[in-house]
Structure formats: structure tokens, C-alpha cells
Design an enzyme around this catalytic site. Structure first.
Site, mmCIF file in Angstrom:
data_model
loop_
_atom_site.group_PDB
_atom_site.id
_atom_site.type_symbol
_atom_site.label_atom_id
_atom_site.label_comp_id
_atom_site.label_asym_id
_atom_site.label_seq_id
_atom_site.Cartn_x
_atom_site.Cartn_y
_atom_site.Cartn_z
ATOM 1 N N ARG A 29 0.818 -1.220 0.000
ATOM 2 C CA ARG A 29 0.000 0.000 0.000
ATOM 3 C C ARG A 29 0.851 1.270 0.000
ATOM 4 N NH1 ARG A 29 -4.133 0.102 4.547
ATOM 5 N NH2 ARG A 29 -2.516 -1.149 5.533
ATOM 6 N N ASN A 47 -6.385 -2.442 1.593
ATOM 7 C CA ASN A 47 -6.320 -3.900 1.626
ATOM 8 C C ASN A 47 -7.743 -4.422 1.709
ATOM 9 O OD1 ASN A 47 -3.546 -4.157 1.692
ATOM 10 N ND2 ASN A 47 -3.421 -4.343 3.911
#
Ligand code: ZN
Ligand code: ZN
Ligand code: FE
Length: 764
Positions: A29, A47
Site C-alpha cells: 500500500r 487492503n
């Protein structure tokens, strides 16, 4: 930040991207976040249960550039299995943000294996001004433990074995900063807030933290044995060059001859010990850090008796580096922390009881290990890697993709057990679990199945459970008892060959398969182990040839005593010389075994190639009890390697009798052992190649697949592959999973997946 894009007048577009693979807990990320900023794109990343999802909004040229760069610069620890991009509506976002994890369905995100400490963390660890100077639990999103500390998914700190250590403010700041290397690094810690190491002697704490490591290093220099808690379990450690220390370790551990692995301080030290080529070097320094078996360049007495290769690995936990930095000897024996053949200890209590009397001291870290994960073992054949034990650094990685369908649990074989779980077609193979005869291995087996089913949220009611055809396997019994209505049996050697095809993604490729191993329950209820099969994943396998069975006396004992196997193979021969006399000198056990065969008592028909190797080893001088599984065959290979040249005997038929007659005749006339061993390898390769080529021509098949534990023998593989290639065949074998029974669960899963897809499978 980056360049201004040229096409500022581009049409603004929006794209939603979903990424599957090992993309959580590996800095994915923050990576996306940084990349989006570099490309001046708006949107978000989060996520979810399938992996990572992101939305991009901006001029189409920049979105395109972002998507091109995305897979190319992905974090080292990540693996992208699938990347989907779809159009979506532009909603006028102005910034790019990181969003919290979402979870609405069963997780299919892949769990990362444990990774070796990265260079950046090492540099910090060695920097006296860094707040993690000398800290044994340093890690970041690019490195460190994963599978060995995860207790549940999604992967978040409360669901790891680090849950007990709340972050200090400095660590919390790093953890919360999207641009930091430790952003959402779940095991992040420092000397202020995290776990530490202690050195214990007789349950008394002698030292803590960096001092504990210093004292341990000094003890190793003095030739003492230290139990060290690592990533997936305990190691027993001693100075590899100190013969007395290695001898003491062997004696205390009741490990007579089985080779020890070595941890070398650095690549230079490793290169001084073994001969490396490009492939073996790549494995040695890779993030998985397996033990790499390579030709020995020096003799380290007692470390690996009767072996021409040594198993070497490089430090992978920060602690290992700290031990060497503190002056530990440059080459350490690092063997699994267990007594004899027990599973490696991974809890502190287990270590204390199992290793008491073996270790002079315990270097114990506070961070608990969630599950036992042994060191992986890789060997390299030419430039082709061959996994011998697939565990730390690889498990639970995806090894193959099957057509998506119902979830499948494959429970493997009873020896070298590893289980496989198929979720949405991805085959996840567990760490090496070991021999299910040991109750602790059985516990680990059940625990691993529970863990993986839970982590992937697979409903038990939907599972198809595949087991070996062997009715007496522990794994078979377990599957039938727990899932009486959902079971499917797959024959052992069919599974071996299916594993080769599955890992090479060959679904309808027909092959001639050679499956050679110690034992596998055959379709006719006898023990198989030298099989010529034909088939594919789609159509299943048919038996087309095999070594003629012989009566093996004494069941399991035949696998421990080569002379007992010899009795089974020799009983049918006429005109045997007196094998109790010179030069063969069989012990009395041989006579007793022979009398069992002659009376037909406790004998089991078997076509095992593994036992044939044992019989030959016995004839060439290995007449004692084998002290570990596969030892006689390894000894035989070692003898052959020392001889120059390998001329085959003039035999054509796949049968043991003529080969053994030649071997006995050579022994009687005093031909050197190594030459005879070489001739045996060459002859076996020759008869296998003739038999496989005949079947291949009959069936118009040009590919031969090799699997089964016997193919851990490099001489045999080399010679067989060369002769099959001369005949125009392409040869395939296992690379990603072991050729031994550690690969069985993948093959079981692959054949079950075909059966479920409605393809009828062939019988025996
Ligand atoms: Zn790192
Ligand atoms: Zn901290
Ligand atoms: Fe097998």
C-alpha cells in the site's frame, strides 16, 4: 516529486485496480501511495480480503504510466499473481489516500512466507546512532517474519505473536506514516517497546539483550553448544571447525551420521566451504535463505560423513548477524533443535525439555513462534534447482494454479508430510511437517490444516479432501474420520507425477512418467516404487511397466537394514556365492531375513527402487543399520561419485536380477566399489531410459516426467536425462516442490481438481 506529465490536456479517466497475490504485509500500500504521488494521481488504496484494491483518477497518460510502473517496481517481498483493471466513473477526487482495511468476505489474500532481514534494516542495526542499534528483532515491510508469527488473517498486529508488545510512540509514528519503510509493518518493534533476548544456563539468566548475544558468541568460540531461538524454531549451534564440539553435538543429540547444516558468516565464507554456481548462489543470497547443498571444498570432520556435498546457508534473522558480529566462529553448525528424529522445538518449554542435556546454554528470544517452520533445503543440478525440503521462506507460498473450483485439502503422504490447500485454484503448500508417526508431527499436521482453513476462511462443508490410497496411512485415517463424505483417494505414484505436471502448468500434456521411490501403496494392493506410467492431469495415469516385485522380508525393518532388503532381491537368484564370507561379509541378520523369504513368512511383494538401492549398497559394503532414511542410497551415490567414468552393464530389461548378478560377480573379482556403484547407476539409468523410450514411441509421447524420492540422486538424474535426450525426449522433473513425498500433496490436489471438473480419471 516527479516530472510534470506532458499531456496535461489528457482526458481525465478513472480506473479501479485489484491485485491478488502476496501483497499484504509487504509494503504494497505505501508503495502504491508513493507511486500515485509521483504520478500526480488522485484516488485511494486499501487492503481487502482478496489483496489490494485501488482507485486511480487523472489524465489517461498518467494513469497508463502508473499502471506500467506498478508491477515493475513492486516491493521485493511481494508477488503479484493477478492484476485486474476496470473502468469506473470519474468522481472528481483531488488527493490520493490510504484507506483502512476492509473485509466483507472470506480472505483469499496470500500469506507471505518469512523473509530474511533486508540490507536497510541491517545497516540500521549496525549503526551506533540508530535507535535499533544491536536490536535482534529489527524488521520492516520489506523483511522479517510473517508466516511464523501470524495467528489469523487479515494480517494485523493483534493477530500476530507481537500482540503482547504495544508500540512505543517512536515505533507508532513509523507504523502510522505512509511514507515510512515501517508503515504497517506488523512486527515492528525497538529496544524500548519490543521483545528481547536472554541467555540462560541451567534456567538462570546470565545476560540480556546485546550482552546475551555477546556471551553466546563467546561460548561458541569456546566450543560449547548453544540452543538458539530463531524464526521458525530452535537451532542447536556449535563451531563447525571445532571437531570436539561437533562430536559432542552428535553424541548428545544421538545423531550418528546424518549431515549437519552450516551457517556461514557471509558469502565469502560460504564460497570457501562449498563450490557455488550462478543458480546456487542466487538461492543462497535470496530472501528465502534456504540451506543450499553444494559440492564441498573443504573437509569439516564429522559435519557430513560420507557426503561429497555440504549444506550451507547464510544468516537470515537479525540475531544471526549479531552473533557473527559479536565474534561467533565464521562457520557454525546450525542443526534443528531436536533430539534425534523428533520435530524441531519451537516453543520455549519444548526446547527446555527436549534440548536439556544437549545445549550448554539457551539463547532465548521473547517473541513467540506461532508455528514450527524448518529451514528449507535446496540443491542445484546443473543450473536447475531441486527443492529437497520446502519450508521457511517458501511456505505457504502458492506453487501452482489449477482451474478455480471447490476448495481442496490434500493431506499428502505419511513421511515428509506437507499438506496443500487449494483456494480459488491457487495451490498453497504448507511447510514441511515431517513423519506422521511422531505424535508432535501429527499435532502440527492438524494444527496446520486448522490454521490454513481458518486463515482462508474455507468452510469445512465445502472441502474436498484428498488422501493417499494407502489404507493404513495416518493421513488417510485422519481424512476418512474427519471428512467421511468428502474424501477422494489418489494413488501415490500418480500423485508424484501429477505434482510435476501441476507445477509446470501442464494440464493436458501426456507424459511417460517414471516414479521411483521407497514405498507407495499400489492400485493392486502391493507396494510399488519403480513405476512406468502414462497419462496426464486430464486423463489420469495408467501403469505401463515396473520393476518385477520381490518378496521383502520383515516389513518396515527392510527399509532400515539394507541386508534385509538384499535378502528379498537376492532370494530369486540361482548360484549365489556364500554372501556371509569374504568379500561381502553379510551379517547374521541376512541369514535370518533369507529364511523368512524362503519360508514365505512376513514377506511383502514390492517393486521398490529405493529398496533396490539398499540391496546394492549392502552388496558393496553398507551392511550396517541405516541411521537415517535414504542413507544407503546416499552412500552408494557418494561411492559412485568418487569413481571416474560410469559404464553400464550389458542389461536391457528393467529387472533387478541381472544387475545384481553383475554386481556380485564384480565384487568377487575385486573390482573397486566406486566403479561398481557407478556401473549400477549407469545401468539403472539405461534400463529406465530404454523402457520409457519404448512406451513413449508406442504412445507418440515426447515428454518424460521424473518424480519420487529416488530422483534426489543427481547421478541417476543426470545419466537418465542425458540418455533420454539422446533418444529425443524432453525431460521434466520437480523444481518448486520436492521430488520426494513432500510434493505428494500438490499432485493429489491437481488430480482431485481434474476429477471434480468432471474428467474421468483412469484406473491403475
Ligand atoms: Zn527490513
Ligand atoms: Zn518501539
Ligand atoms: Fe513417494
Amino acid at each position: 516529486m516527479a516530472r510534470r506529465p506532458s499531456a496535461e490536456t489528457d482526458e481525465v479517466i478513472a480506473r479501479e485496480v485489484t491485485i491478488r497475490g502476496v501483497v499484504q504485509g509487504v509494503g504494497f500500500r505505501p508503495y502504491v501511495y508513493r507511486l500515485a504521488h509521483e504520478h500526480h494521481l488522485a484516488g485511494w488504496v486499501c487492503n481487502d480480503e482478496r489483496g489490494v484494491r485501488l482507485l486511480l483518477e487523472g489524465p489517461s497518460s498518467r494513469v497508463g504510466a502508473f499502471l506500467d510502473a506498478l508491477p515493475q517496481q513492486a516491493p521485493p517481498a511481494s508477488t503479484i499473481i493477478k492484476l485486474d483493471v476496470c473502468d469506473t466513473d470519474v468522481s472528481g477526487l483531488v488527493s490520493f489516500e490510504l484507506r483502512a482495511s476492509t473485509r466483507s468476505a472470506a480472505p483469499t489474500v496470500r500469506i507471505s512466507p518469512d523473509l530474511a532481514v533486508c540490507e536497510e534494516c541491517l545497516a540500521e542495526m549496525r549503526d551506533p546512532s540508530d535507535r535499533r542499534h544491536g536490536y535482534a528483532y529489527i524488521n520492516c515491510t520489506n523483511c522479517g517474519p510473517r508466516y511464523s508469527l501470524i495467528t489469523a488473517l487479515p494480517y494485523d498486529r493483534p493477530k500476530t505473536t507481537m500482540a503482547a508488545w504495544p508500540l512505543c510512540s517512536a515505533c507508532a509514528a513509523e507504523y502510522g506514516d505512509p511514507l515510512d519503510r515501517r508503515f504497517h509493518a506488523q512486527p515492528v518493534a525497538c529496544p524500548t517497546c519490543g521483545p528481547t533476548y536472554r541467555l540462560l544456563v541451567d534456567d538462570d539468566v546470565q545476560a540480556e539483550g546485546p550482552e546475551a548475544i555477546k556471551v553466546a558468541a563467546a561460548m561458541l568460540r569456546e566450543g560449547r553448544i548453544v540452543a538458539v531461538k530463531g524464526v521458525g524454531g530452535y537451532h542447536l549451534v556449535s563451531d563447525a571447525r571445532n571437531v570436539a564440539a561437533v562430536a559432542a553435538l552428535r553424541e548428545r543429540k544421538y545423531r550418528k551420521e546424518k549431515p549437519f547444516a552450516i551457517m556461514a558468516r557471509d558469502l565469502d565464507e560460504a564460497e570457501a566451504i562449498v563450490d557455488l554456481n550462478a543458480t546456487s548462489r542466487k538461492f543462497l543470497v535470496g530472501t528465502a535463505r534456504p540451506i543450499v547443498l553444494a559440492p564441498a571444498k573443504m573437509v569439516l570432520p564429522l559435519v557430513a560423513p560420507d557426503q561429497s556435498r555440504l549444506g550451507v546457508m547464510l544468516p537470515y534473522a537479525p540475531l544471526h548477524h549479531l552473533l557473527f558480529d559479536a565474534g561467533a566462529p565464521a562457520a557454525l553448525v546450525m542443526t534443528s533443535g531436536n533430539r534425534s528424529s523428533e520435530p524441531i522445538a519451537f516453543t520455549d518449554d519444548e526446547a527446555r525439555t527436549q534440548l536439556e542435556g544437549i545445549a550448554d546454554a539457551f539463547l532465548v528470544g521473547e517473541r513467540p513462534i506461532a508455528r514450527r517452520v524448518d529451514d528449507s533445503v535446496v540443491t542445484v543440478q546443473g543450473e536447475r534447482p531441486m527443492m529437497l525440503r520446502r519450508s521457511r521462506g517458501y511456505s505457504p507460498g502458492v506453487v501452482a494454479a489449477l482451474p478455480p473450483g471447490r476448495p481442496i485439502l490434500a493431506v499428502g503422504a505419511d513421511l515428509k508430510n506437507a499438506i496443500a490447500l487449494v483456494v480459488e485454484g491457487d495451490v498453497v503448500v504448507s511447510q514441511h511437517l515431517g513423519d506422521l508417526a511422531d505424535y508432535r508431527t501429527r499435532q502440527a499436521f492438524e494444527q496446520t490444516i486448522d490454521d490454513l482453513l481458518e486463515m482462508y476462511d474455507v468452510p469445512r462443508s465445502e472441502l474436498v479432501v484428498v488422501h493417499d490410497l494407502h489404507p493404513e496411512y495416518v493421513s488417510t485415517g485422519w481424512a476418512r474420520e474427519r471428512f467421511p463424505e468428502q474424501c477422494l483417494a489418489v494413488q501415490h505414484h500418480h500423485a508424484h507425477l501429477a505434482s510435476v505436471l501441476a507445477e509446470h502448468s501442464l494440464r493436458d500434456q501426456r507424459v511417460v512418467g517414471l516414479a521411483l521411490d521407497g514405498t507407495g501403496y499400489g492400485c493392486d494392493g502391493t507396494i510399488w516404487g519403480c513405476e512406468i506410467l502414462v497419462g496426464s492431469l486430464e486423463e489420469g495415469f495408467q501403469r505401463r511397466g515396473h520393476l518385477p516385485p520381490v518378496p521383502l522380508p520383515g516389513g518396515d525393518a527392510a527399509a532400515r537394514y539394507p541386508v534385509q532388503a538384499a535378502a528379498g532381491f537376492l532370494a530369486g537368484l540361482s548360484k549365489l556365492p556364500d554372501l556371509r564370507a569374504a568379500p561381502i561379509h553379510f551379517p547374521e541378520r541376512f541369514d535370518r531375513a533369507m529364511s523368512l523369504v524362503e519360508r514365505g513368512v512376513r514377506c511383502f511383494p514390492s517393486s521398490s527402487a529405493g529398496r533396490m538401492f539398499d540391496a546394492v549398497a549392502a552388496l558393496l559394503g553398507f551392511t550396517r543399520e541405516a541411521s537415517f532414511e535414504g542413507q544407503p542410497a546416499m552412500w552408494l551415490e557418494h561411492q559412485a561419485e568418487q569413481a571416474s567414468g560410469m559404464d553400464a552393464y550389458p542389461v536391457e530389461e528393467l529387472a533387478s536380477g541381472p544387475l545384481l548378478e553383475h554386481i556380485i560377480a564384480d565384487r568377487i573379482v575385486g573390482r573397486p566399489i566406486g566403479e561398481i556403484a557407478g556401473a549400477f547407476h549407469a545401468s539403472l539409468a539405461r534400463v529406465l531410459s530404454i523402457a520409457a523410450a519404448r512406451v513413449g514411441r508406442e504412445e507418440s509421447i515426447a515428454v518424460v516426467a521424473l518424480s519420487g524420492g529416488v530422483f534426489q540422486n543427481r547421478l541417476l538424474v543426470d545419466s537418465l536425462e542425458a540418455s533420454l535426450q539422446r533418444e529425443g525426449f524432453h525431460v521434466l522433473t520437480n523444481e518448486a516442490v520436492p521430488v520426494n513425498d513432500g510434493g505428494i500433496s500438490l499432485g493429489q490436489a491437481a488430480l482431485a481438481s481434474t476429477a471434480l471438473a468432471g474428467h474421468p480419471r483412469g484406473g491403475s
